[in-house]
Design a protein around this motif. Structure first.
Motif, PDB file in Angstrom:
ATOM      1  N   HIS A 250       4.220  -4.962  -6.302  1.00 46.61           N
ATOM      2  CA  HIS A 250       5.666  -4.819  -6.444  1.00 46.61           C
ATOM      3  C   HIS A 250       5.944  -3.371  -6.827  1.00 46.61           C
ATOM      4  O   HIS A 250       5.667  -2.948  -7.955  1.00 46.61           O
ATOM      5  N   GLN A 251       6.488  -2.598  -5.900  1.00 43.76           N
ATOM      6  CA  GLN A 251       6.566  -1.155  -6.079  1.00 43.76           C
ATOM      7  C   GLN A 251       7.402  -0.680  -7.265  1.00 43.76           C
ATOM      8  O   GLN A 251       7.025   0.276  -7.927  1.00 43.76           O
ATOM      9  N   PRO A 252       8.551  -1.283  -7.577  1.00 46.01           N
ATOM     10  CA  PRO A 252       9.327  -0.749  -8.704  1.00 46.01           C
ATOM     11  C   PRO A 252       8.531  -0.687 -10.001  1.00 46.01           C
ATOM     12  O   PRO A 252       8.791   0.149 -10.858  1.00 46.01           O
ATOM     13  N   ALA A 253       7.528  -1.548 -10.150  1.00 44.19           N
ATOM     14  CA  ALA A 253       6.751  -1.562 -11.385  1.00 44.19           C
ATOM     15  C   ALA A 253       5.883  -0.323 -11.534  1.00 44.19           C
ATOM     16  O   ALA A 253       5.432  -0.004 -12.628  1.00 44.19           O
ATOM     17  N   THR A 254       5.654   0.393 -10.441  1.00 46.68           N
ATOM     18  CA  THR A 254       4.835   1.603 -10.532  1.00 46.68           C
ATOM     19  C   THR A 254       5.628   2.771 -11.084  1.00 46.68           C
ATOM     20  O   THR A 254       5.055   3.781 -11.493  1.00 46.68           O
ATOM     21  N   GLY A 255       6.949   2.679 -11.061  1.00 50.32           N
ATOM     22  CA  GLY A 255       7.774   3.808 -11.493  1.00 50.32           C
ATOM     23  C   GLY A 255       7.868   4.881 -10.429  1.00 50.32           C
ATOM     24  O   GLY A 255       8.423   5.955 -10.678  1.00 50.32           O
ATOM     25  N   LEU A 256       7.376   4.588  -9.238  1.00 48.39           N
ATOM     26  CA  LEU A 256       7.411   5.560  -8.145  1.00 48.39           C
ATOM     27  C   LEU A 256       8.642   5.315  -7.277  1.00 48.39           C
ATOM     28  O   LEU A 256       9.282   4.265  -7.360  1.00 48.39           O
ATOM     29  N   PRO A 257       9.011   6.308  -6.425  1.00 48.77           N
ATOM     30  CA  PRO A 257      10.258   6.201  -5.668  1.00 48.77           C
ATOM     31  C   PRO A 257      10.332   4.962  -4.774  1.00 48.77           C
ATOM     32  O   PRO A 257      11.401   4.388  -4.603  1.00 48.77           O
ATOM     33  N   ARG A 258       9.215   4.547  -4.172  1.00 51.62           N
ATOM     34  CA  ARG A 258       9.288   3.433  -3.230  1.00 51.62           C
ATOM     35  C   ARG A 258       9.746   2.171  -3.953  1.00 51.62           C
ATOM     36  O   ARG A 258       9.237   1.834  -5.014  1.00 51.62           O
ATOM     37  N   ASP A 259      10.702   1.458  -3.369  1.00 53.70           N
ATOM     38  CA  ASP A 259      11.256   0.304  -4.078  1.00 53.70           C
ATOM     39  C   ASP A 259      11.212  -0.976  -3.245  1.00 53.70           C
ATOM     40  O   ASP A 259      11.870  -1.950  -3.555  1.00 53.70           O
ATOM     41  N   ASP A 260      10.430  -0.965  -2.161  1.00 52.02           N
ATOM     42  CA  ASP A 260      10.345  -2.175  -1.362  1.00 52.02           C
ATOM     43  C   ASP A 260       9.023  -2.894  -1.627  1.00 52.02           C
ATOM     44  O   ASP A 260       8.053  -2.312  -2.074  1.00 52.02           O
ATOM     45  N   ASP A 261       9.017  -4.211  -1.356  1.00 53.76           N
ATOM     46  CA  ASP A 261       7.803  -4.996  -1.532  1.00 53.76           C
ATOM     47  C   ASP A 261       6.996  -4.971  -0.250  1.00 53.76           C
ATOM     48  O   ASP A 261       7.533  -4.800   0.841  1.00 53.76           O
ATOM     49  N   ARG A 262       5.709  -5.173  -0.375  1.00 55.42           N
ATOM     50  CA  ARG A 262       4.820  -5.133   0.779  1.00 55.42           C
ATOM     51  C   ARG A 262       4.204  -6.509   1.017  1.00 55.42           C
ATOM     52  O   ARG A 262       4.233  -7.396   0.173  1.00 55.42           O
ATOM     53  N   GLU A 263       3.592  -6.642   2.185  1.00 51.72           N
ATOM     54  CA  GLU A 263       2.866  -7.857   2.506  1.00 51.72           C
ATOM     55  C   GLU A 263       1.665  -7.985   1.572  1.00 51.72           C
ATOM     56  O   GLU A 263       1.194  -7.001   0.999  1.00 51.72           O
ATOM     57  N   PRO A 264       1.137  -9.195   1.401  1.00 52.34           N
ATOM     58  CA  PRO A 264      -0.044  -9.358   0.549  1.00 52.34           C
ATOM     59  C   PRO A 264      -1.199  -8.467   1.023  1.00 52.34           C
ATOM     60  O   PRO A 264      -1.444  -8.347   2.224  1.00 52.34           O
ATOM     61  N   PHE A 265      -1.869  -7.838   0.076  1.00 51.98           N
ATOM     62  CA  PHE A 265      -3.054  -7.063   0.430  1.00 51.98           C
ATOM     63  C   PHE A 265      -4.302  -7.939   0.360  1.00 51.98           C
ATOM     64  O   PHE A 265      -5.370  -7.564   0.842  1.00 51.98           O
TER      65      PHE A 265
END
Length: 340
Positions: A250-265
């Motif tokens: 979940h990108q917002p938790a990284t504190g980085l600009p990207r704010d979209d979710d990705r497919e399962p890795f």
């Protein structure tokens, strides 16, 4: 007015009343016939299921009809013109699949994001009204037009409208049993035919505990346990039958600009259902005997191809190497299931 005139008036009124009643009856009959399944066909799709059962799987109400095609499939439609009736359309088709189904490379047809149907006719259904049920392994290939292998699944796709996943699973399982009976490969055990068709619902996506990922004690993927860990999980199924866990970031938790979710890795699974063991064996997944049951530990890992993308994102994720995911998962699952 003479008696003859009075009698004529009475007869005319009686005729008008009778005509009105008949007209109302015709209208009512047409309304019932075109907007409900009361006068509709009792059995659909060559007897795979009843019109009543098909209607239960579709939201709303309306007349339900079915038509088969020369590819071994069946289309079920619900329609009507009264307010409140709902147009819906689903298609069921028997498809021969590869021996690895549902664990194709990078193309799993069952996962933590789906509702799982356990038992001798296992299956998986998503929230959009699409899914499949496996026919018994003795059935071999059915639906030669789409032959890919020596197993058969009955797939269902919702092409229009909405379908309730739980009811759709019951409908598809019922049709799979009838299809198996038509090809003399239905389960011999009556308990299998009468088994529950209740789905095990997928959990909502949730933040993972870095030290107990997927709810497995000792399964840790974090080099540390940061408060803002981006690791998320979604689980479904049962560890006694077939259990799945999808991992994503979940990108917002990284504190980085990207704010979209990705497919399962990573897609992970514990497979103990006898009808799925051959599929897991085909992929050469790790296996063991756990609590007296043959068990496979299935993994499909993308090496974080989709997320995180940059060295900065990877550092923020504080996750172990993707190549370690399989080993850590298998070790934790073996311990949790008390494997030999």
């Amino acid at each position: 007015m003479g008696r003859t005139g009075i009698d004529h008036t009475k007869r005319r009124r009686a005729w008008l009343v009778t005509a009105g009643v008949c007209a109302l009856a015709v209208v009512a009959g047409v309304t019932v016939a075109t907007n409900t399944n009361v006068l509709g066909p009792r059995d659909l799709c060559d007897g795979w299921f009843s019109g009543e059962d098909a209607g239960k799987s579709l939201d709303g109400f309306g007349r339900v009809t079915g038509s088969t095609d020369n590819l071994g499939g069946c289309t079920v439609e619900q329609s009507g013109w009264l307010p409140g009736t709902t147009d819906a359309k689903i298609r069921l088709s028997a498809t021969s699949v590869t021996p690895a189904h549902p664990f194709g490379r990078s193309e799993w047809k069952a996962s933590g994001a789906q509702n799982i149907l356990p038992g001798e006719l296992p299956g998986a259904f998503d929230t959009d009204g699409n899914g499949w049920v496996a026919l018994p392994s003795d059935c071999g290939p059915i639906g030669a037009a789409w032959a890919k292998g020596d197993r058969t699944v009955l797939s269902v796709v919702t092409e229009r409208g909405d379908a309730a996943p739980a009811e759709l699973a019951r409908l598809t399982r019922s049709a799979a049993l009838e299809l198996a009976a038509d090809h003399d490969c239905a389960p011999a055990d009556s308990s299998a035919r009468n088994a529950s068709a209740d789905l095990i619902q997928a959990s909502a996506p949730a933040k993972s505990d870095p030290a107990t990922v997927c709810g497995l004690d000792g399964f840790s993927l974090g080099a540390e346990a940061p408060a803002a860990s981006p690791l998320r999980e979604q689980t479904s199924g049962s560890r006694d039958d077939a259990w799945f866990c999808d991992l994503s970031l979940h990108q917002p938790a990284t504190g980085l600009p990207r704010d979209d979710d990705r497919e399962p890795f990573a897609r992970l699974a514990v497979i103990r259902n006898p009808e799925l063991l051959l599929s897991a064996k085909e992929r050469h997944f790790d296996h063991a005997v756990c609590g007296g049951k043959e068990t496979y530990f299935a993994t499909d890992i993308t090496d974080y191809v989709y997320s995180p993308d940059t060295p900065e994102e990877k550092a923020a994720a504080t996750l172990v190497k993707a190549s370690d995911v399989q080993n850590r998962f298998t070790a934790a699952a073996r311990t949790a299931l008390d494997c030999d």
